[in-house]
Motif scaffolding. Structure first.
Motif, PDB file in Angstrom:
ATOM      1  N   VAL A 282      49.167   2.889  20.486  1.00 16.96           N
ATOM      2  CA  VAL A 282      49.413   2.199  21.763  1.00 16.96           C
ATOM      3  C   VAL A 282      48.743   2.908  22.935  1.00 16.96           C
ATOM      4  O   VAL A 282      48.404   2.272  23.945  1.00 16.96           O
ATOM      5  CB  VAL A 282      50.916   2.027  22.047  1.00 16.96           C
ATOM      6  CG1 VAL A 282      51.544   1.062  21.063  1.00 16.96           C
ATOM      7  CG2 VAL A 282      51.639   3.360  22.056  1.00 16.96           C
ATOM      8  N   MET A 283      48.516   4.231  22.824  1.00 19.49           N
ATOM      9  CA  MET A 283      47.895   4.939  23.935  1.00 19.49           C
ATOM     10  C   MET A 283      46.390   4.710  24.012  1.00 19.49           C
ATOM     11  O   MET A 283      45.720   5.272  24.879  1.00 19.49           O
ATOM     12  CB  MET A 283      48.207   6.432  23.859  1.00 19.49           C
ATOM     13  CG  MET A 283      49.670   6.752  24.072  1.00 19.49           C
ATOM     14  SD  MET A 283      50.257   6.252  25.709  1.00 19.49           S
ATOM     15  CE  MET A 283      52.026   6.163  25.421  1.00 19.49           C
ATOM     16  N   LYS A 284      45.850   3.893  23.127  1.00 17.70           N
ATOM     17  CA  LYS A 284      44.473   3.441  23.313  1.00 17.70           C
ATOM     18  C   LYS A 284      44.377   2.492  24.506  1.00 17.70           C
ATOM     19  O   LYS A 284      43.278   2.234  25.007  1.00 17.70           O
ATOM     20  CB  LYS A 284      43.951   2.770  22.042  1.00 17.70           C
ATOM     21  CG  LYS A 284      43.663   3.760  20.919  1.00 17.70           C
ATOM     22  CD  LYS A 284      43.034   3.100  19.722  1.00 17.70           C
ATOM     23  CE  LYS A 284      42.678   4.132  18.650  1.00 17.70           C
ATOM     24  NZ  LYS A 284      42.078   3.511  17.457  1.00 17.70           N
ATOM     25  N   PRO A 290      49.785   8.898  30.049  1.00 15.88           N
ATOM     26  CA  PRO A 290      50.527   9.591  31.102  1.00 15.88           C
ATOM     27  C   PRO A 290      49.717  10.713  31.740  1.00 15.88           C
ATOM     28  O   PRO A 290      48.716  11.178  31.190  1.00 15.88           O
ATOM     29  CB  PRO A 290      51.725  10.171  30.339  1.00 15.88           C
ATOM     30  CG  PRO A 290      51.163  10.459  28.979  1.00 15.88           C
ATOM     31  CD  PRO A 290      50.172   9.358  28.707  1.00 15.88           C
ATOM     32  N   THR A 291      50.188  11.141  32.907  1.00 13.95           N
ATOM     33  CA  THR A 291      49.707  12.380  33.495  1.00 13.95           C
ATOM     34  C   THR A 291      50.732  13.467  33.194  1.00 13.95           C
ATOM     35  O   THR A 291      51.922  13.184  33.021  1.00 13.95           O
ATOM     36  CB  THR A 291      49.521  12.240  35.013  1.00 13.95           C
ATOM     37  OG1 THR A 291      50.754  11.806  35.597  1.00 13.95           O
ATOM     38  CG2 THR A 291      48.441  11.229  35.330  1.00 13.95           C
ATOM     39  N   LEU A 315      50.140  10.241  23.137  1.00 14.22           N
ATOM     40  CA  LEU A 315      51.352   9.797  22.449  1.00 14.22           C
ATOM     41  C   LEU A 315      52.234  10.995  22.100  1.00 14.22           C
ATOM     42  O   LEU A 315      53.467  10.935  22.234  1.00 14.22           O
ATOM     43  CB  LEU A 315      50.989   9.016  21.191  1.00 14.22           C
ATOM     44  CG  LEU A 315      52.171   8.480  20.374  1.00 14.22           C
ATOM     45  CD1 LEU A 315      53.068   7.584  21.221  1.00 14.22           C
ATOM     46  CD2 LEU A 315      51.687   7.734  19.138  1.00 14.22           C
ATOM     47  N   ALA A 316      51.615  12.098  21.663  1.00  9.89           N
ATOM     48  CA  ALA A 316      52.396  13.295  21.354  1.00  9.89           C
ATOM     49  C   ALA A 316      53.170  13.765  22.582  1.00  9.89           C
ATOM     50  O   ALA A 316      54.337  14.169  22.484  1.00  9.89           O
ATOM     51  CB  ALA A 316      51.480  14.401  20.834  1.00  9.89           C
ATOM     52  N   TYR A 322      59.195  12.133  26.721  1.00 16.04           N
ATOM     53  CA  TYR A 322      59.726  10.849  27.213  1.00 16.04           C
ATOM     54  C   TYR A 322      59.973   9.900  26.043  1.00 16.04           C
ATOM     55  O   TYR A 322      59.655   8.713  26.109  1.00 16.04           O
ATOM     56  CB  TYR A 322      58.744  10.208  28.200  1.00 16.04           C
ATOM     57  CG  TYR A 322      58.456  11.049  29.418  1.00 16.04           C
ATOM     58  CD1 TYR A 322      59.329  11.059  30.507  1.00 16.04           C
ATOM     59  CD2 TYR A 322      57.321  11.849  29.474  1.00 16.04           C
ATOM     60  CE1 TYR A 322      59.068  11.838  31.628  1.00 16.04           C
ATOM     61  CE2 TYR A 322      57.048  12.640  30.580  1.00 16.04           C
ATOM     62  CZ  TYR A 322      57.928  12.631  31.657  1.00 16.04           C
ATOM     63  OH  TYR A 322      57.668  13.399  32.765  1.00 16.04           O
ATOM     64  N   GLY A 323      60.563  10.427  24.978  1.00 22.38           N
ATOM     65  CA  GLY A 323      60.759   9.614  23.787  1.00 22.38           C
ATOM     66  C   GLY A 323      61.584   8.369  24.014  1.00 22.38           C
ATOM     67  O   GLY A 323      61.424   7.361  23.319  1.00 22.38           O
TER      68      GLY A 323
END
Length: 632
Positions: A282-284, A290-291, A315-316, A322-323
């Protein structure tokens, strides 16, 4: 111990060697991709992202045009993957808290998606997990369940509200289909023994039912590049070690062995794998990245305020801090969250270095081992990591209805078999040290050689023989390298014994190299497998002498030092890996020389320079004796 060997003499053998070299080029490209090929090169060799400038309809139709060009392979017809329904749009998402603010906030887009998007459905997730091995549970039912269970699948359909109220539409349908392909790969691999082998290899028809085997298997040993698409699928179906793939799922804890050797699903662990697969890309979506908050800096080298553009690292970071903003992740149990975090960790594991015995234990496993130790993971979490790695790569082609085309059509099957065979070895990192694990892998690969090779070698020659043989890959090159090793000058043998047995890890020794002094740093000769694969069958003597000379001059430029304990220096030999030996020798005829240049404390490179012309920048260098020697 000597083995019979011979140089190829017939034109048929020469043709076979050319085919092997072509296959090696494909192999190296895949290993570069897996090991971190530069983004521009990966993009150039990968399917282009299909994002329509005019909105959702144009994007989908352009994808259909692409796939429609090759909808059938002889007797097999594939449905258009656009039949996989897209999630609904998520409109009017703001990229920042204050509309006029030029910079996005840390996690504001994720917070909105949690509010605007659907809720996770743990009941549907559990239905998918419990029924996934039910013979009557169809792929279409599975698709509908996972689509309803995991809201992050819909995040590819985000519409960003612009500053003037207009909406832009950065749809990532291709990435969505890749994720669906990875989820389908989970379905097929878990259903090994039912219909999973056929679905993974041949894809499905218009009713979402796996195809039958379309043609007879190709001749055994036929070069991968010479096979048709259907023959590649059948070769994959026939030759893949499906029992080992099922064993991986058992080791990962998503399946369990029961009486009689049968397997059943472990539902909670299966849900964890489904969640990992649903969220992993999803982070693609760049707007989701995020910053780094000040209280979390530095994070994997990123400073406070940095946007994490590496999608895996992004994502990590969210999983670590922020899980709760990933609804599917937040709904699973703590043990499952630990496995997912580990599978997403930046382990810096280059699988190609392992399967080709290219690197010492320090480079191959030390970062992986450190991650295992710091996160207190179990052996089954390591297997979970590989299960995710496998299904992620299986879905790399955005064609979920056509099986895993990445593995069946694009990936040399023998390389995949090597990967699969190594999984259970790497799982031992949870309980063994790095050198023990690598030596176990080398011994396994030697045991897989034909019977006339004899038992696993011992003594000071054991490590160089095992590593060189694994690097050569093909039997013709392997036999050439083995025979050439025993003909080497003693000074070359001494170099290979000493340098190839260095582990790079204090206090760790190979079993057969206890008498060798530990020297630091250890050396990783990048592309040494390519050199041996290209020259091992016909010019193995010369190839081993060149390799020994690189090791010799590397130690001259990087003398043994206590300060280098735990370090590995990478020596790149790109300049010679594909050259014929005669072309390397002939460089001196034109007044050129070959040198090894020290680029920095951790890197060096072999390059061709004009004789007596200083290397660029005045860097330290050593002349390589890449010239013919008199025969004894």
């Amino acid at each position: 111990m000597r083995l019979p060997w011979r140089r190829p003499t017939s034109s048929a053998e020469s043709d076979a060697l050319r085919a092997l070299r072509d296959e090696n080029a494909s192999l190296r490209a895949e290993l570069l991709h897996l090991g971190g090929m530069p983004a521009a090169l990966v993009e150039a060799s990968s399917p282009k992202r299909l994002v329509g400038a005019s909105g959702r309809k144009s994007c989908a139709s352009s994808t259909r045009r692409l796939s429609g060009a090759s909808q059938s392979e002889s007797g097999m017809c594939f449905p258009d993957h656009a039949l996989v329904p897209l999630p609904p749009l998520i409109p009017n998402v703001r990229q920042s808290r204050v509309e006029q603010s030029p910079a996005p906030s840390n996690t504001h887009v994720l917070e909105q998606l949690c509010q605007l998007g659907a809720e996770p459905d743990p009941e549907r997730a559990m239905v998918a997990a419990r029924r996934i091995r039910d013979p009557n549970y169809t792929l279409r039912q599975y698709h509908d369940d996972v689509s309803a269970a995991f809201p992050e699948l819909g995040w590819y359909m985000v519409q960003i509200k612009g500053r003037e109220g207009a909406s832009t539409l950065p749809l990532h349908e291709t990435e969505y289909w890749r994720t669906i392909g990875a989820l389908f790969a989970v379905y097929w691999l878990v259903r090994i023994g039912i219909d999973g082998e056929r679905g993974f290899s041949f894809g499905v028809d218009e009713n979402w039912v796996p195809h039958e085997q379309p043609v007879a298997p190709p001749p055994r040993g036929a070069p991968f590049g010479s096979l048709s698409a259907e023959e590649k699928r059948v070769a994959f179906y026939v030759n893949t070690p499906w029992d080992q793939l099922q064993a991986l799922m058992v080791d990962a804890g998503v399946l369990e062995r029961v009486a009689g050797g049968e397997v059943r699903v472990a539902p909670t662990r299966m849900v964890a794998l489904l969640v990992q697969t649903a969220i992993h890309d999803v982070m693609k979506m760049d707007i989701l990245r995020p910053t780094v908050a000040a209280e979390h800096a530095p994070y994997l080298g990123f400073a406070a305020g940095d946007t994490i553009n590496d999608h895996d690292a992004a994502l990590a970071y969210v999983l670590d801090h922020y899980g709760d903003l990933l609804p599917s992740f937040d709904m699973v149990e703590a043990e499952a969250r630990r496995a997912i975090r580990f599978a997403q960790a930046r382990i810096a594991f280059n699988h190609g270095w392992l399967v080709q015995a290219e690197a010492p234990p320090s480079a191959t496993f030390a970062p992986f081992k450190a991650c295992i130790s710091s996160r207190a993971v179990e052996p089954r979490d390591v297997a979970f990591y590989f299960a995710h790695w496998l299904t992620d790569l299986a879905g790399a082609e955005p064609t979920p209805m056509r099986g895993s085309e990445k593995f069946t059509l694009k990936f040399p099957h023998r390389v995949l078999a090597s990967f699969i065979g190594s999984f259970h070895i790497v799982e031992q990192l949870a309980t063994c040290n790095e050198t023990e694990v690598l030596e176990s892998y080398l011994r396994q690969r030697w045991a897989e050689l034909p019977d006339d090779w004899g038992g696993v070698p011992d003594g000071l020659d054991s490590v160089p023989l095992m590593r060189l043989t694994v690097q050569a890959q093909h039997e013709a090159a392997q036999r050439g390298v083995f025979g050439a090793y025993w003909r080497l000058d003693e000074r070359d043998v001494a170099v290979l014994r000493r340098e190839m047995a260095q582990t790079g890890l204090c206090g760790q020794h190979y079993t057969g190299a206890q008498a060798e002094e530990q020297l630091f740093p250890a050396f990783l000769i990048y592309y040494s497998p390519a050199l041996l694969q290209a020259s091992g069958a016909s010019h193995a003597d010369e190839a081993l002498r060149l390799l020994a000379e690189v090791y010799r001059r590397a130690r001259q430029l990087w003398p043994a030092s206590k300060e280098a304990v735990g370090g590995t220096v990478t020596i790149r030999i790109d300049a010679i890996k594909d050259l014929a030996v005669e072309d390397i020798y002939d460089s001196y005829t034109y007044g050129d020389s070959w040198v090894l240049t020290r680029l920095n404390d951790l890197e060096g490179t072999v390059e061709r320079v004009l004789h007596d012309v200083p290397c660029k920048g005045g860097r330290p260098h050593a002349t390589l004796e890449f010239w013919r020697r008199r025969t004894r």
